[in-house]
Enzyme design. Structure first.
Site, PDB file in Angstrom:
ATOM      1  N   ASP A   1      49.408  38.530  44.423  1.00  0.00           N
ATOM      2  CA  ASP A   1      47.962  38.352  44.818  1.00  0.00           C
ATOM      3  C   ASP A   1      47.639  39.177  46.105  1.00  0.00           C
ATOM      4  OD1 ASP A   1      49.574  36.251  45.761  1.00  0.00           O
ATOM      5  OD2 ASP A   1      47.334  35.938  47.053  1.00  0.00           O
TER       6      ASP A   1
ATOM      7  N   ASN B   1      52.688  35.899  53.002  1.00  0.00           N
ATOM      8  CA  ASN B   1      54.109  35.148  53.537  1.00  0.00           C
ATOM      9  C   ASN B   1      55.085  35.456  52.500  1.00  0.00           C
ATOM     10  OD1 ASN B   1      53.156  34.309  56.095  1.00  0.00           O
ATOM     11  ND2 ASN B   1      52.033  32.393  55.102  1.00  0.00           N
TER      12      ASN B   1
ATOM     13  N   ASN C   1      56.374  30.847  50.808  1.00  0.00           N
ATOM     14  CA  ASN C   1      56.879  31.674  52.233  1.00  0.00           C
ATOM     15  C   ASN C   1      58.125  31.665  52.083  1.00  0.00           C
ATOM     16  OD1 ASN C   1      54.110  30.895  52.705  1.00  0.00           O
ATOM     17  ND2 ASN C   1      54.534  29.493  54.187  1.00  0.00           N
TER      18      ASN C   1
ATOM     19  N   TYR D   1      49.781  23.774  41.584  1.00  0.00           N
ATOM     20  CA  TYR D   1      49.310  25.092  41.866  1.00  0.00           C
ATOM     21  C   TYR D   1      49.200  26.021  40.708  1.00  0.00           C
ATOM     22  CZ  TYR D   1      51.119  23.585  46.328  1.00  0.00           C
ATOM     23  OH  TYR D   1      50.913  22.838  47.525  1.00  0.00           O
TER      24      TYR D   1
ATOM     25  N   HIS E   1      46.823  32.293  44.131  1.00  0.00           N
ATOM     26  CA  HIS E   1      48.221  32.548  44.729  1.00  0.00           C
ATOM     27  C   HIS E   1      49.210  32.669  43.776  1.00  0.00           C
ATOM     28  CE1 HIS E   1      49.647  33.754  48.691  1.00  0.00           C
ATOM     29  NE2 HIS E   1      50.192  32.347  48.999  1.00  0.00           N
TER      30      HIS E   1
ATOM     31  N   PHE F   1      58.627  28.028  46.792  1.00  0.00           N
ATOM     32  CA  PHE F   1      57.247  27.838  47.241  1.00  0.00           C
ATOM     33  C   PHE F   1      57.210  29.508  47.982  1.00  0.00           C
ATOM     34  CE2 PHE F   1      57.438  23.500  46.842  1.00  0.00           C
ATOM     35  CZ  PHE F   1      56.439  23.269  46.494  1.00  0.00           C
TER      36      PHE F   1
END
Length: 194
Positions: free
Chosen positions: A91, A112, A66, A14, A19, A64
């Site tokens: 973002d 989220n 969320n 990632y 994100h 992560f």
């Protein structure tokens, strides 16, 4: 003491995705302040820095996206940081790419990471540096935010990260309202001029 949290997802998969601009800006802030190294705690990576003569904590949650609020909640409790001294860098689909805006409070707009922070950290009334990534021209939003920047975006990304770092520093130095006035002003289009 300001607690500046950049949102993103951990791991090399990632690292260069849209994100993860929050992580990228926190890294830039650490570099600009000659801070670090980052240490693991609070379900994240953190370090202390000095920005505009003030001690701050920089945090990158490793939960992560969320579950970002779980990490921030632990750091807030440890450092006894009120929500009024939390700055979240994230973002923003609803802003065009390259746009950087400062905001205090408001909704999560489907983000989220922000939803998790609102849920775990006492509500929505925290400062934000919003980094525009635009909406996908086609396809799913999830694929867009988890996708990497294209060649043109990548060429402009250093300037975007610099603008976001300057906005974060302005929040610490002058407060969120003054930073909003400075960074949210936009030049008028020819049709708007008197």
């Amino acid at each position: 003491m300001w607690l500046i949290v950049g949102l993103g997802n951990p791991g090399p998969k990632y690292r260069n995705t849209r994100h993860n601009v929050g992580f990228m800006v926190v890294d830039r802030l650490a570099d600009r302040a000659s801070a670090g190294p980052f240490k693991e705690k609070f379900k994240g990576e953190w370090c202390k820095a000095t920005i505009a003569g003030r001690d701050v904590v920089l945090l990158k949650p490793l939960t992560f996206m969320n579950l970002s609020g779980e990490s921030l909640q632990q750091a807030m409790a440890f450092f006894k940081t009120p929500l009024s001294e939390v700055l979240v860098i994230h973002d923003e689909l609803d802003l065009a790419y390259r746009d950087v805006r400062v905001k205090v409070g408001g909704g999560a707009a489907g983000h989220n990471g922000l939803k998790s922070i609102v849920q775990h950290c006492g509500g929505p009334d925290f400062a934000r540096v919003r980094i525009g990534i635009g909406r996908p021209p086609k396809g799913s939003t999830e694929s867009w935010v988890l996708g990497e920047f294209d060649t043109m975006e990548s060429a402009e990304l250093p300037d975007v990260l610099q603008a976001a770092a300057l906005a974060a520093e302005a929040v610490v130095k002058d407060g969120a309202q003054a930073a909003q006035n400075k960074f949210n002003a936009r030049p008028k289009a020819p049709s708007e001029k008197a």
